[in-house]
Design a protein around this motif. Structure first.
Motif, short mmCIF file in Angstrom:
data_model
loop_
_atom_site.label_atom_id
_atom_site.label_comp_id
_atom_site.label_asym_id
_atom_site.label_seq_id
_atom_site.Cartn_x
_atom_site.Cartn_y
_atom_site.Cartn_z
N ALA A 134 -3.60 10.39 1.69
CA ALA A 134 -3.87 9.09 2.31
C ALA A 134 -3.55 9.12 3.80
N ALA A 151 -7.71 1.58 4.02
CA ALA A 151 -7.78 2.74 4.91
C ALA A 151 -7.56 2.30 6.37
N VAL A 168 1.22 4.16 -2.94
CA VAL A 168 0.81 5.54 -2.65
C VAL A 168 2.00 6.49 -2.83
N LEU A 208 -9.60 5.03 -1.27
CA LEU A 208 -8.99 3.91 -0.56
C LEU A 208 -10.06 2.90 -0.18
N ILE A 218 0.83 -1.20 0.00
CA ILE A 218 0.00 0.00 0.00
C ILE A 218 0.87 1.25 0.00
N GLY A 227 -5.41 6.02 -5.92
CA GLY A 227 -6.27 5.22 -5.08
C GLY A 227 -5.81 3.78 -5.04
N TYR A 228 -6.43 3.00 -4.15
CA TYR A 228 -6.01 1.61 -3.94
C TYR A 228 -7.24 0.80 -3.62
#
Length: 224
Positions: A213, A146, A110, A141, A106, A116-117
């Motif tokens: 994020a 998140a 980022v 996210l 992640i 976004g993921y």
């Protein structure tokens, strides 16, 4: 592109153009079928790895959003491809869509500039909302992602931003460029850049997307 029919000229939005990057042909076909079935979204190309995606961009493919897998066999992986794509002038947004959700994956994505993921088990409506949000410059996210970021932030303590830094971070999350922020807040663009340097330092990041994020995970700003 399939999807709900629109009366001719009746408020139809221009479709968000999506490039799909994944090393598994079956997965690519499934993603393309899903993308083509989303309202106001169309697939404009497919690539089996990051290098192939870059070649498509070089050859004139102009997506608004790149759906990017992370691990792609022996080819260029998603993080490096994301880094190279986002370093281009006026780049498309990169939305990671993968099965990997470790902290390292992640954070690497980022930090590389991903907007976004999402995880591949996300329902189509979540993917649709994420694609449209990414095309507007917003950060997206998946809830599990998140949650992992929030856990890291909590473990390290909540960073302290000034009121002005929090305000600027919120505007960055809305997709505003430095010049737009300076106009909104009646300050110089150089002052905006100085605040961003301080924000990056306090959050331990080095990009706008990573700052958003981290800010979302820490509860410093609200999702747009």
């Amino acid at each position: 592109m399939s999807g709900p029919a629109h009366p001719e000229g009746a408020g139809r939005r221009e479709a968000v153009r999506v490039l799909i990057v994944d090393d598994h042909p079956v997965v690519r076909r499934g993603l393309r079928a899903m993308v083509d079935d989303l309202p106001d979204v169309e697939a404009v190309g497919e690539a089996a790895d990051g290098a192939a995606a870059l070649r498509l961009l070089d050859d004139g493919t102009r997506p608004d959003v790149v759906l990017m897998d992370l691990q792609m066999g022996d080819g260029m992986h998603g993080v490096e491809a994301t880094r190279r794509i986002t370093a281009r002038p006026s780049p498309p947004a990169v939305l990671i869509l993968t099965t990997y959700s470790t902290d390292a994956d992640i954070l690497a994505a980022v930090e590389a500039g991903a907007t976004g993921y999402l995880l591949k088990d996300a329902p189509p409506e979540e993917v649709a909302a994420a694609v449209h949000a990414a095309s507007r410059g917003e950060t997206v996210l998946a809830p599990p992602v998140a949650a992992r970021l929030l856990g890291r932030v909590r473990a390290g303590g909540r960073p302290a931003l000034t009121q002005r830094e929090t305000e600027i971070l919120g505007l960055v999350a809305e997709g505003l460029a430095n010049k737009q922020i300076s106009r909104r807040l009646f300050i110089s663009e150089a002052t905006v850049k100085t605040h961003l340097v301080h924000i990056y330092g306090k959050l331990g990041v080095d990009s706008r997307t990573a700052a958003i994020a981290a800010g979302l995970a820490a509860g410093l700003i609200r999702a747009v």
